[in-house]
Design a protein around this motif. Structure first.
Motif, PDB file in Angstrom:
ATOM      1  N   VAL A  83       0.779  -1.297   0.019  1.00 13.06           N
ATOM      2  CA  VAL A  83      -0.079  -0.031   0.076  1.00 13.06           C
ATOM      3  C   VAL A  83       0.765   1.294   0.010  1.00 13.06           C
ATOM      4  CG1 VAL A  83      -0.161   0.242   2.654  1.00 13.06           C
ATOM      5  CG2 VAL A  83      -2.221   0.859   1.144  1.00 13.06           C
ATOM      6  N   GLU A  84       2.165   1.089   0.381  1.00 12.91           N
ATOM      7  CA  GLU A  84       3.087   2.281   0.395  1.00 12.91           C
ATOM      8  C   GLU A  84       3.694   2.290  -0.923  1.00 12.91           C
ATOM      9  OE1 GLU A  84       2.955   3.700   3.403  1.00 12.91           O
ATOM     10  OE2 GLU A  84       2.951   2.159   4.885  1.00 12.91           O
TER      11      GLU A  84
ATOM     12  N   ASN B 118     -15.671  -1.465  -5.298  1.00 19.08           N
ATOM     13  CA  ASN B 118     -15.516   0.142  -5.428  1.00 19.08           C
ATOM     14  C   ASN B 118     -16.254   0.315  -6.702  1.00 19.08           C
ATOM     15  OD1 ASN B 118     -14.267   2.291  -4.336  1.00 19.08           O
ATOM     16  ND2 ASN B 118     -12.614   2.206  -5.899  1.00 19.08           N
ATOM     17  N   SER B 119     -17.175  -0.038  -7.029  1.00 19.62           N
ATOM     18  CA  SER B 119     -18.067   0.344  -8.309  1.00 19.62           C
ATOM     19  C   SER B 119     -19.402   0.437  -7.914  1.00 19.62           C
ATOM     20  CB  SER B 119     -17.660  -0.547  -9.357  1.00 19.62           C
ATOM     21  OG  SER B 119     -16.255  -0.398  -9.705  1.00 19.62           O
TER      22      SER B 119
ATOM     23  N   LYS C  95      -4.757  -7.046  -0.774  1.00 17.39           N
ATOM     24  CA  LYS C  95      -4.032  -5.693  -0.174  1.00 17.39           C
ATOM     25  C   LYS C  95      -2.913  -6.717   0.782  1.00 17.39           C
ATOM     26  CE  LYS C  95      -6.802  -2.700  -1.978  1.00 17.39           C
ATOM     27  NZ  LYS C  95      -6.525  -2.979  -3.299  1.00 17.39           N
TER      28      LYS C  95
ATOM     29  N   HIS D 117     -12.271  -1.915  14.543  1.00 26.41           N
ATOM     30  CA  HIS D 117     -13.452  -1.209  14.110  1.00 26.41           C
ATOM     31  C   HIS D 117     -14.264  -1.157  14.905  1.00 26.41           C
ATOM     32  CE1 HIS D 117     -16.509  -1.800  10.251  1.00 26.41           C
ATOM     33  NE2 HIS D 117     -16.566  -0.856  10.629  1.00 26.41           N
TER      34      HIS D 117
ATOM     35  N   ASP E 109     -12.271  -3.276   7.384  1.00 22.09           N
ATOM     36  CA  ASP E 109     -11.711  -3.027   5.955  1.00 22.09           C
ATOM     37  C   ASP E 109     -10.260  -2.757   6.134  1.00 22.09           C
ATOM     38  OD1 ASP E 109     -10.961  -0.369   6.859  1.00 22.09           O
ATOM     39  OD2 ASP E 109     -12.926   0.450   6.121  1.00 22.09           O
ATOM     40  N   PHE E 110      -9.564  -2.232   4.898  1.00 28.02           N
ATOM     41  CA  PHE E 110      -8.034  -1.996   5.093  1.00 28.02           C
ATOM     42  C   PHE E 110      -7.642  -1.216   6.096  1.00 28.02           C
ATOM     43  CE2 PHE E 110      -3.872  -0.657   3.573  1.00 28.02           C
ATOM     44  CZ  PHE E 110      -3.209  -1.968   3.434  1.00 28.02           C
ATOM     45  N   SER E 111      -8.260  -0.158   6.320  1.00 26.36           N
ATOM     46  CA  SER E 111      -7.918   0.717   7.331  1.00 26.36           C
ATOM     47  C   SER E 111      -7.611   0.050   8.622  1.00 26.36           C
ATOM     48  CB  SER E 111      -8.712   2.013   7.555  1.00 26.36           C
ATOM     49  OG  SER E 111      -9.786   1.547   8.057  1.00 26.36           O
ATOM     50  N   HIS E 112      -8.440  -0.773   9.089  1.00 28.14           N
ATOM     51  CA  HIS E 112      -8.485  -1.374  10.542  1.00 28.14           C
ATOM     52  C   HIS E 112      -7.338  -2.534  10.414  1.00 28.14           C
ATOM     53  CE1 HIS E 112     -12.894  -0.525   9.801  1.00 28.14           C
ATOM     54  NE2 HIS E 112     -12.578   0.055  10.717  1.00 28.14           N
TER      55      HIS E 112
ATOM     56  N   TYR F  64      -4.495  -2.419   8.441  1.00 31.99           N
ATOM     57  CA  TYR F  64      -3.210  -1.627   8.266  1.00 31.99           C
ATOM     58  C   TYR F  64      -2.846  -1.019   9.784  1.00 31.99           C
ATOM     59  CZ  TYR F  64      -0.417   2.287   6.653  1.00 31.99           C
ATOM     60  OH  TYR F  64       0.891   3.060   6.335  1.00 31.99           O
ATOM     61  N   ARG F  65      -3.961  -0.386  10.377  1.00 35.51           N
ATOM     62  CA  ARG F  65      -3.798   0.262  11.545  1.00 35.51           C
ATOM     63  C   ARG F  65      -3.365  -0.716  12.588  1.00 35.51           C
ATOM     64  NH1 ARG F  65      -9.008   3.044  12.302  1.00 35.51           N
ATOM     65  NH2 ARG F  65      -8.267   3.808  14.201  1.00 35.51           N
TER      66      ARG F  65
ATOM     67  N   GLN G 290       0.318  -1.403  12.652  1.00 35.33           N
ATOM     68  CA  GLN G 290       0.735  -0.349  13.299  1.00 35.33           C
ATOM     69  C   GLN G 290       0.838  -0.605  14.714  1.00 35.33           C
ATOM     70  OE1 GLN G 290      -1.385   3.026  11.500  1.00 35.33           O
ATOM     71  NE2 GLN G 290       0.437   3.792  10.458  1.00 35.33           N
ATOM     72  N   PHE G 291      -0.460  -0.885  15.173  1.00 36.12           N
ATOM     73  CA  PHE G 291      -0.744  -0.871  16.762  1.00 36.12           C
ATOM     74  C   PHE G 291       0.279  -2.012  17.324  1.00 36.12           C
ATOM     75  CE2 PHE G 291      -2.841  -3.329  20.188  1.00 36.12           C
ATOM     76  CZ  PHE G 291      -3.048  -2.236  20.901  1.00 36.12           C
TER      77      PHE G 291
ATOM     78  N   LYS H 293       3.714  -1.166  17.419  1.00 35.61           N
ATOM     79  CA  LYS H 293       4.154  -0.191  18.513  1.00 35.61           C
ATOM     80  C   LYS H 293       4.241  -0.885  19.665  1.00 35.61           C
ATOM     81  CE  LYS H 293       2.359   4.185  20.507  1.00 35.61           C
ATOM     82  NZ  LYS H 293       3.365   5.027  20.506  1.00 35.61           N
TER      83      LYS H 293
END
Lengths: 380, 380, 380, 380
Positions: free
Chosen positions: B87-88, B108-109, B157, B182, B325-328, B330-331, B334-335, B338
């Motif tokens: 994704v980066e 996405n359509s 992803k 989420h 979704d992907f944001s959860h 991805y984060r 990160q979580f 950390k």
């Protein structure tokens, strides 16, 4: 108030815990017991709403019977103690035609008010005509609208009716309007949302009107009886679905699917008071939609809920909506003033009863004969 | 992929609609059927979670059996077709240790994705290991984690595991973490909120950890059995209430009242999968609070709900939460990166099973013996 | 208060419109002028904050000089008139160690309070120590903290300090904490957000701490001087950027880009009081990020803004933040109680001045020698 | 597409980096270079909007000249490669009258799209007619509306115009409508909000219309010239304030105070493109109000801002608004379809130019002679 100890002759209606309703006539009461900051109104118009029917049947467990029913009303200022101002800071004086927020005693000093900011859930909050025990032997006890005089305790929020807003139009909105406005606020309707309203009583009709004027793509009201749905249409609502014509909920769902091209409601607002409407309303919501439950003001029992199908998997946002605060009341008056002549408000207020006929008025509302019955004293 | 037609020997687990689970061993499959943009992983670790137990019992009506279970996993890139980036925008190449969003085919359509913006409800969306029919005779059918190789279709992803994040710590978060994240996003926890979590499985524990790290004043987990609650406490959660010790919900409510000085939960998060927890959770919410229902991922029946008492009068906001979704995801990475060393993640992943013992792994999870069972191929 | 007409000897500090500060010593004042519902405190600790420096320079145009500065403070209850309760309903009695919301007179009766619901902008609202004209010849005029006695008018919101919260720790949070909490509330920080705080004074430091404890992925403080940034790091903040080391804003932006892998801040919070920080802060925000401006409490002039580059094209959400309300104050006390021993609060409150040295205390704060100076009467 | 290698004769307008505009006539281009999933339209109508004037003057620094201007347009499907469906899944076939989202290439794969969820800021996003370099020698380069044929690359989002929506009404909304809808979404208008719109160009007018239909109590447009304000009134907007009549901003503020009984705007929407409007807009907002900045699409310089007076102390929420996404476009079509006959759309589209007269069309828009100029090929 320059008189020495003036007396009024008050007639009011008492509702008791056994559901009985009796009229107390021509009681002589002294003005001298009014508190500093209080206002005494001569009633112009009050109303009978669905809640009053529920109160008669004891369906709200926080009512300190006996009460003088009638929460929202219009009155003429008869006496004041001290200088009274409205929310804009303008003085309120004898002879003014006013209405008032029927909610009193919200403390603005507890965790619920100040930290949780849920003022409609303040434990000290009382509602005139509903949760105020009424002592018909005292001016201070005239805490409800079905009365020739109504007592507004200190700090009651008062609004003078704008000239362009006749009392009868205000009462067409009545107690239902702030409730409907609160519900529509909670719904956060967006331009081009499809909105379904369950229920065609005053709150349902008003929520539908507010949804339409919030820019909904279409508004559908699911309700009964036929004469109410006819009125709904006369207020410009796009579609109605009759629960008499379609007694089977799955048929109503099919109707909504048809009318929305399969999309269902972005927003659904419940205004029925019937528990089984709640699960039906969830079905009428699109995935990720918003469902506002405002009609369950009194306790009418349980409904069987499948949380997987109805909450989790549909990813719904469901919002309960209790009471209303001054902002809803104030904006409701703005709304009615703006739309006083452009909407057929008279369709809601066709029948006016005298105080002594309160029982008949309740019965008419219970039979759904009228949208809302108004009450007024014989001399008003 | 310079080889002419390389062959892999794959072993995987199939789950059938009757709940039976069988192991397909050493199947020879040709790499040549991989699509452009696809990736083949050698499995490093996958997991068995509560959902897999539900799938075995047929409690989700959208599963196209047979499937290869195992949604979230870690793998080593074995083959790619075309150039693959994360994704980066960094290239993903052979030998990389990666994980991936287990959700594919979100279109996405459609109106759901683009207008309603509810991508977790896209009708085309599929979840590896849950809603992907698996053909164990084809590389393209290796759409689940309980397998020596896992096929990631084009546009899956992918995230490379950061060096500081061991695969076993990532799997401790596993599928539960994006779900919990989420749910906690939906809850909008504020600093100094009191948070109650119902359920002490992986989602409940992770939601409690996330609530604590969101600045909650206190976090209370209601769950069982005792060894899970012990782990909950070792993650720094303030209080636990055992449903074994307090089988009566009214006693649990009393416990919560005590622990919160009568305030109840500003936020309650349901992560149990049991319908009756939903009405209990509403009781545990303060008036005007927020209730997130995330644990009802499968269908376990109905519960009796009084909408007056539980929704309207409490003025609750209730939010269903479906998938992630992907944001959860991805984060979530990160979580975990950390907090990889500051929390005792090993307490969640004590037991690792070989693929051939998948049945035992499911049984261990069903008996709540372990928080989560991991699975890996014998050679991994 | 059974005494007949007791007298106190009060010493206080007056700040005048020309910036002069003088100490009024040993004034004899009669308790009998206290109003029903009021409380008189013996001061335990008050503080000097950056705002007091601004007030000395006349940078806030709504200050009715002379004033007794000192908004937030801790005191011992010396006298009460009538029964006083805190927000939980518990009685407040002589000898209690308490603090109080420094905001009084918010009317809860105007359109701003009731309809717009912006109570921190109520036109009647006054702040002890800032916008209360002080009459040092009357008990009723002791409306600021730099005084041996402080008068709390009726309806002042009082909180008893919990046993676990020493007065010095409470004052380490002081007036900055409710402000920082309001700002962080406005920022709606999500788990794994990158947060940049501009400013390393008390509000900046406290906002950074609150952001870290809200689950930020990383927190970066941009500020000076070096000894403050050292303290910032000792509170566990991930990174600091020194404006002394990097006087060029573009270099600071480059630093933030480096530290955030090019992502910039999901949330940026301004707590500097310098106008030019505002455009820099917009640059530090990612596209679609949130920027909270809380440090511009006083008027320090203008900055040149390119609205295309900074607002429209970045699709920012920018939120001003004025004052704080009781919820921030109350939750601030909860926060400090929870973290009283786990954070090095003593680093903020190293210097305590007597009332007579108020001028020196102001000077020390103006030279940024100390994070915050405390003041206390000689006898306290 | 059964023909062997069909050829089209295309005429289009090129805009160059020096602001020159030239017409390329009757260029022969081969259909065979169309990509799978692409669509070729014969232009029916495109438009000239204020942005095109800015582009001519080089005020947007991300434009890869030369371009074929014209972002939003209506066309007739001339050729397709592969099967094309609209967002509802219905096939799009030759002869259909369609419009399309002018935004292409949004990646849905980067952190901006997937984690920050700011798709209008995706770095790969391009806008037909603005940020697409146009090669007039290739069908694939026909990426703008001022052309007899327009090429829609694969994945361009297409909407068939509903029968009830004439092309000219659709173009009256044109590019301004999704922009205005996005701005109004950002504004979160509530029933009975007072809304001020700065600017009386297409975006300003459309935002005012949308605000009115969102239930605003009153809508005030501040703009010029007189003939535009006249049209604004014909769309039912309550009030206009002429900046020609009141060139002094303080006089305009006084007008707004008068019209709103001193309350100012709950919501203000900027749609002017002039930097100095931004600080004026903040003044027109009530304390705690919402200000949406949507008109600063191009770079027109700086304005001096006092952040204490305008942001912090007013406790404003200020929202930038960049571009629009498919939801705004889709709902815009719903909106125009619903209101196709109830609003006087013809007032916006009085002048239609042929492609060869593009320069005249731009000049007419720059002189504000017309609300919007339409362009069409001579044969259309």
């Amino acid at each position: 108030m320059e008189d020495m100890d003036p007396i009024i002759n008050n007639t009011c209606v008492l509702m008791n815990s056994d559901g009985s309703v009796n009229v107390v006539t021509e009681k002589q009461l002294k003005l001298s017991s009014m508190e500093p900051g209080s206002v005494l109104l001569q009633l112009v118009l009050s109303e009978v709403c669905g809640t009053d029917v529920h109160l008669k049947h004891g369906r709200l467990d926080i009512v300190p019977y006996p009460i003088i029913p009638g929460h929202v009303a219009v009155g003429r200022v008869f006496a004041t103690v001290g200088s009274i101002v409205d929310v804009e800071g303008s003085p309120v004086v004898q002879g003014d035609i006013v209405t008032y927020l029927d909610v009193i005693d919200t403390c603005n000093s507890c965790v619920t008010c100040l930290v949780d900011k849920q003022t409609t859930r303040c434990p000290l909050r009382r509602v005139l005509g509903i949760t105020c025990n009424a002592d018909s032997n005292s001016i201070r006890g005239l805490l409800g609208g079905w009365s020739s005089y109504v007592y507004l305790p200190p700090n009651t929020k008062i609004i003078r009716l704008p000239e362009m807003l006749p009392a009868s139009v205000f009462m067409a909105g009545g107690c239902g309007l702030p409730t409907a406005l609160h519900a529509v606020d909670r719904a956060s309707i967006r331009l081009m949302d499809r909105v379904i309203v369950q229920g065609s009583g005053p709150v349902g009709l008003l929520a539908a009107i507010l949804a339409r004027l919030s820019g909904a793509l279409q508004v559908i009201v699911v309700g009964a009886p036929a004469h109410r749905l006819k009125v709904v249409k006369e207020f410009g609502i796009d579609h109605t679905i009759s629960i008499e014509e379609f007694p089977d909920p799955s048929k109503r769902l099919a109707q909504v699917q048809d009318l929305t091209s399969g999309h269902l409601g972005d927003v659904v607002i419940e205004a029925t008071g019937r528990p089984e409407a709640v699960t039906e309303g969830m079905m009428l919501c699109r995935d990720g939609g918003t469902y506002v439950v405002v009609g369950q003001y009194t306790d009418n029992g349980e409904v069987a809920l499948n949380p997987h199908q109805m909450i989790n998997r549909k990813h719904l946002t469901i919002k309960g909506c209790w009471g209303s605060d001054f902002s809803h009341f104030y904006r409701g008056v703005q709304f009615l003033t703006k739309h006083a002549t452009s909407l057929p408000w008279h369709l809601l207020v066709s029948q006016i009863f005298e105080l002594k006929d309160a029982d008949k008025a309740i019965a008419a509302v219970e039979r759904l004969e009228v949208f809302k019955a108004l009450v007024k004293p014989s001399q008003a």
